[in-house]
Design a protein around this motif. Structure first.
Motif, PDB file in Angstrom:
ATOM      1  N   ALA A   1     -17.771 -31.286  76.345  1.00  0.00           N
ATOM      2  CA  ALA A   1     -18.549 -30.339  77.143  1.00  0.00           C
ATOM      3  C   ALA A   1     -17.780 -29.837  78.360  1.00  0.00           C
ATOM      4  O   ALA A   1     -17.905 -28.671  78.751  1.00  0.00           O
ATOM      5  CB  ALA A   1     -19.864 -30.987  77.578  1.00  0.00           C
ATOM      6  N   SER A   2     -16.977 -30.683  78.960  1.00  0.00           N
ATOM      7  CA  SER A   2     -16.244 -30.260  80.158  1.00  0.00           C
ATOM      8  C   SER A   2     -15.232 -29.165  79.851  1.00  0.00           C
ATOM      9  O   SER A   2     -14.914 -28.333  80.703  1.00  0.00           O
ATOM     10  CB  SER A   2     -15.535 -31.463  80.787  1.00  0.00           C
ATOM     11  OG  SER A   2     -14.605 -32.031  79.870  1.00  0.00           O
ATOM     12  N   ALA A   3     -14.732 -29.128  78.600  1.00  0.00           N
ATOM     13  CA  ALA A   3     -13.747 -28.111  78.229  1.00  0.00           C
ATOM     14  C   ALA A   3     -14.332 -26.711  78.293  1.00  0.00           C
ATOM     15  O   ALA A   3     -13.617 -25.739  78.529  1.00  0.00           O
ATOM     16  CB  ALA A   3     -13.214 -28.391  76.825  1.00  0.00           C
ATOM     17  N   ALA A   4     -15.639 -26.602  78.088  1.00  0.00           N
ATOM     18  CA  ALA A   4     -16.276 -25.289  78.083  1.00  0.00           C
ATOM     19  C   ALA A   4     -16.201 -24.595  79.437  1.00  0.00           C
ATOM     20  O   ALA A   4     -16.302 -23.367  79.517  1.00  0.00           O
ATOM     21  CB  ALA A   4     -17.733 -25.413  77.643  1.00  0.00           C
ATOM     22  N   GLN A   5     -16.022 -25.367  80.520  1.00  0.00           N
ATOM     23  CA  GLN A   5     -15.936 -24.803  81.866  1.00  0.00           C
ATOM     24  C   GLN A   5     -14.505 -24.657  82.360  1.00  0.00           C
ATOM     25  O   GLN A   5     -14.277 -24.108  83.439  1.00  0.00           O
ATOM     26  CB  GLN A   5     -16.727 -25.674  82.840  1.00  0.00           C
ATOM     27  CG  GLN A   5     -18.226 -25.626  82.634  1.00  0.00           C
ATOM     28  CD  GLN A   5     -18.801 -24.236  82.829  1.00  0.00           C
ATOM     29  OE1 GLN A   5     -18.395 -23.510  83.732  1.00  0.00           O
ATOM     30  NE2 GLN A   5     -19.737 -23.848  81.966  1.00  0.00           N
ATOM     31  N   ASP A   6     -13.547 -25.130  81.579  1.00  0.00           N
ATOM     32  CA  ASP A   6     -12.137 -25.063  81.972  1.00  0.00           C
ATOM     33  C   ASP A   6     -11.537 -23.755  81.473  1.00  0.00           C
ATOM     34  O   ASP A   6     -11.379 -23.550  80.264  1.00  0.00           O
ATOM     35  CB  ASP A   6     -11.396 -26.260  81.390  1.00  0.00           C
ATOM     36  CG  ASP A   6      -9.951 -26.345  81.851  1.00  0.00           C
ATOM     37  OD1 ASP A   6      -9.423 -25.365  82.431  1.00  0.00           O
ATOM     38  OD2 ASP A   6      -9.319 -27.394  81.612  1.00  0.00           O
ATOM     39  N   ASN A   7     -11.192 -22.867  82.388  1.00  0.00           N
ATOM     40  CA  ASN A   7     -10.638 -21.569  82.000  1.00  0.00           C
ATOM     41  C   ASN A   7      -9.348 -21.684  81.207  1.00  0.00           C
ATOM     42  O   ASN A   7      -8.990 -20.777  80.454  1.00  0.00           O
ATOM     43  CB  ASN A   7     -10.383 -20.704  83.235  1.00  0.00           C
ATOM     44  CG  ASN A   7     -11.655 -20.249  83.906  1.00  0.00           C
ATOM     45  OD1 ASN A   7     -12.756 -20.475  83.402  1.00  0.00           O
ATOM     46  ND2 ASN A   7     -11.516 -19.613  85.063  1.00  0.00           N
ATOM     47  N   ASN A   8      -8.650 -22.788  81.366  1.00  0.00           N
ATOM     48  CA  ASN A   8      -7.369 -22.975  80.695  1.00  0.00           C
ATOM     49  C   ASN A   8      -7.487 -23.742  79.389  1.00  0.00           C
ATOM     50  O   ASN A   8      -6.476 -24.053  78.756  1.00  0.00           O
ATOM     51  CB  ASN A   8      -6.390 -23.689  81.628  1.00  0.00           C
ATOM     52  CG  ASN A   8      -6.085 -22.877  82.867  1.00  0.00           C
ATOM     53  OD1 ASN A   8      -5.818 -21.676  82.773  1.00  0.00           O
ATOM     54  ND2 ASN A   8      -6.139 -23.510  84.030  1.00  0.00           N
ATOM     55  N   ASP A   9      -8.710 -24.077  78.991  1.00  0.00           N
ATOM     56  CA  ASP A   9      -8.958 -24.779  77.736  1.00  0.00           C
ATOM     57  C   ASP A   9      -9.679 -23.815  76.807  1.00  0.00           C
ATOM     58  O   ASP A   9     -10.693 -23.219  77.168  1.00  0.00           O
ATOM     59  CB  ASP A   9      -9.808 -26.019  77.979  1.00  0.00           C
ATOM     60  CG  ASP A   9      -9.815 -26.973  76.794  1.00  0.00           C
ATOM     61  OD1 ASP A   9      -9.991 -26.493  75.654  1.00  0.00           O
ATOM     62  OD2 ASP A   9      -9.674 -28.200  76.999  1.00  0.00           O
ATOM     63  N   VAL A  10      -9.179 -23.656  75.590  1.00  0.00           N
ATOM     64  CA  VAL A  10      -9.731 -22.658  74.684  1.00  0.00           C
ATOM     65  C   VAL A  10     -11.074 -23.079  74.103  1.00  0.00           C
ATOM     66  O   VAL A  10     -11.837 -22.247  73.589  1.00  0.00           O
ATOM     67  CB  VAL A  10      -8.707 -22.371  73.559  1.00  0.00           C
ATOM     68  CG1 VAL A  10      -8.653 -23.519  72.557  1.00  0.00           C
ATOM     69  CG2 VAL A  10      -8.996 -21.053  72.877  1.00  0.00           C
ATOM     70  N   ARG A  11     -11.422 -24.367  74.198  1.00  0.00           N
ATOM     71  CA  ARG A  11     -12.668 -24.848  73.599  1.00  0.00           C
ATOM     72  C   ARG A  11     -13.888 -24.388  74.394  1.00  0.00           C
ATOM     73  O   ARG A  11     -13.834 -24.217  75.600  1.00  0.00           O
ATOM     74  CB  ARG A  11     -12.644 -26.381  73.523  1.00  0.00           C
ATOM     75  CG  ARG A  11     -11.584 -26.935  72.596  1.00  0.00           C
ATOM     76  CD  ARG A  11     -11.476 -28.448  72.688  1.00  0.00           C
ATOM     77  NE  ARG A  11     -10.972 -28.876  73.999  1.00  0.00           N
ATOM     78  CZ  ARG A  11     -10.821 -30.149  74.369  1.00  0.00           C
ATOM     79  NH1 ARG A  11     -11.149 -31.114  73.518  1.00  0.00           N
ATOM     80  NH2 ARG A  11     -10.351 -30.435  75.562  1.00  0.00           N
ATOM     81  N   GLY A  12     -14.997 -24.161  73.661  1.00  0.00           N
ATOM     82  CA  GLY A  12     -16.230 -23.751  74.313  1.00  0.00           C
ATOM     83  C   GLY A  12     -16.187 -22.332  74.836  1.00  0.00           C
ATOM     84  O   GLY A  12     -16.765 -22.033  75.882  1.00  0.00           O
TER      85      GLY A  12
END
Length: 444
Positions: free
Chosen positions: A164-175
């Motif tokens: 779930a935290s990846a969805a808020q990370d602009n540098n992570d493509v997930r979510g």
């Protein structure tokens, strides 16, 4: 509720439990036709401008052409653990002049979700090209829907892979909802930077994606945890709020509000913003979307002149099994896929569009073929003649077939000359009518 359609079907098959009978109900004034009820989990369906109907089999990796369930346009390798598989399809906006078909699938080795492009040559998919590779380490939350937007860019839904935290990370493509050029690179004007493929963030597992063919407004469906399934307006740069602190019944501060939410969950699937006049002016501008958990096709009616102010939501149609996708056919009517069927919704009493295709009354195989192709005529004893025509409708061969259960063609014309590779049509005529099927001859 996770979108566990793969696990659910696997359990039913393994346990021997009865699969629900195929039946559907629609409001007064409408009728629903079961076009075909023996398909192998068609998860997505799209109509090509040249009349072909592409659909995906999520477990087999087959990209097929309706109406013949045996005709495979192409096949891609798939890992089918959890929610993995062959999940999404989009045709190039200029198809077939630009003969590209895009699909999203989970490649088994090396394990990755791939956005790939195939080229339609001679009626089959060739030149498999990987445009984008995405992590697939989790068995769940893969997203996988594809659609070209009004900007002619390719949009891709990609789940959070249970992070779930990846969805808020602009540098992570997930979510994220991704936005790519037709060649797979991040599209110009993306909100998080020129090298970032993301167009929106904060999504969990979006499994429906569609655009209004008239004004280009985008929508997507979102699978929540044990609560808050959503239907959303797609806005570039928006944050839809999914994160570790996204509690049931609320959204984090600053999150883009959903159009509609569902608790308990329904597992929303494919969507379609309907534009057309086949229903006498009714339904134009309404948003339709499927649901896996309860086999329903729902409709959102917007306030007049609005693209995001909801007037009402209802269950428009109910099917005897899970709904996976909805789209608009070339005749301007709604077509729906369920876990084993393909359906069409039409105005009650309207017959001017002709009866729906009911499958082939004769078969040809192998198809595509290189040497010999055999025609099985045993399904209808009324056939009297069989013709092979080229793309221009010119006669290549013909035979009297009264009483014949089968016939073979060696790919030569009436003078014995071998015909070139390409697309042909076999037409059987008899007292019960005429049936035409499409043949593809490939080079030796």
């Amino acid at each position: 509720m996770r979108l566990r359609f793969l696990l659910s079907l696997s359990f039913v098959l393994a346990s021997g439990l009865p699969i629900p009978c195929l039946a559907a109900s629609v409001p007064p004034g409408y009728a629903v036709d079961l076009i075909r009820g023996d398909l192998d989990f068609p998860v997505a369906v799209r109509f090509a401008p040249d009349g072909r109907v592409f659909y995906l089999e999520v477990h087999t990796g087959q990209i097929k052409i309706f109406p013949d369930p045996g005709y495979s346009w192409a096949s891609v390798p798939v890992d089918v653990a959890g929610e993995r598989g062959l999940l999404g399809i989009a045709l190039h906006p200029d198809f077939p002049d630009s003969p590209y078909v895009y699909v999203y699938h989970t490649h088994p080795s090396p394990l990755a979700n791939r956005v790939v492009r195939l080229k339609d040559i001679g009626g089959v998919g060739v030149d498999y090209t990987t445009l984008l590779s995405l992590p697939a380490s989790s068995s769940f939350h893969h997203g996988g829907r594809l659609a070209f937007g009004p900007d002619r860019m390719l949009y891709v839904t990609y789940g959070d892979q249970q992070a779930a935290s990846a969805a808020q990370d602009n540098n992570d493509v997930r979510g994220k909802i991704l936005r790519l050029g037709p060649g797979g690179k991040p599209a110009p004007g993306n909100p998080f930077g020129p090298t970032n493929p993301a167009a929106a963030k904060g999504v969990r597992n979006p499994f429906g994606l569609c655009f209004d063919p008239r004004d280009g407004t985008g929508y997507f469906t979102e699978n929540g945890p044990e609560c808050d399934d959503e239907v959303n307006l797609l806005t570039l740069g928006a944050n839809y709020g999914w994160a570790t602190n996204d509690a049931c019944g609320s959204q984090p501060s600053g999150a883009h509000p959903a159009l509609v939410t569902y608790s308990p969950t329904i597992a929303p699937t494919g969507c379609c913003l309907y534009r057309g006049s086949a229903y006498g002016g009714h339904l134009d501008g309404d948003l339709f979307f499927g649901s896996y958990n309860d086999g329903a096709l729902r409709r959102i009616v917007f306030e007049p002149g609005s693209v995001d102010q909801v007037d009402s939501v209802d269950v428009f149609a109910q099917f005897g099994e899970s709904v996976t996708d909805v789209t608009t056919g070339l005749e301007g009517m709604l077509w729906v896929t369920t876990s084993s069927g393909l359906w069409r919704i039409r105005p009650a009493g309207v017959t001017s569009v002709g009866p729906p295709p009911s499958g082939l009354s004769f078969r040809a195989g192998p198809n595509p073929f290189s040497g010999m192709v055999s025609f099985d005529l045993s399904r209808d004893a009324s056939f009297q003649t069989l013709q092979v025509l080229d793309l221009q409708g010119r006669r290549v061969r013909d035979w009297p077939v009264s009483g014949l259960p089968s016939l073979a063609w060696d790919g030569s014309d009436e003078l014995g000359r071998e015909v070139p590779a390409g697309i042909y049509f076999a037409r059987a005529q008899g007292t019960n009518g005429t049936v035409t099927i499409r043949l593809v001859r490939v080079g030796r």
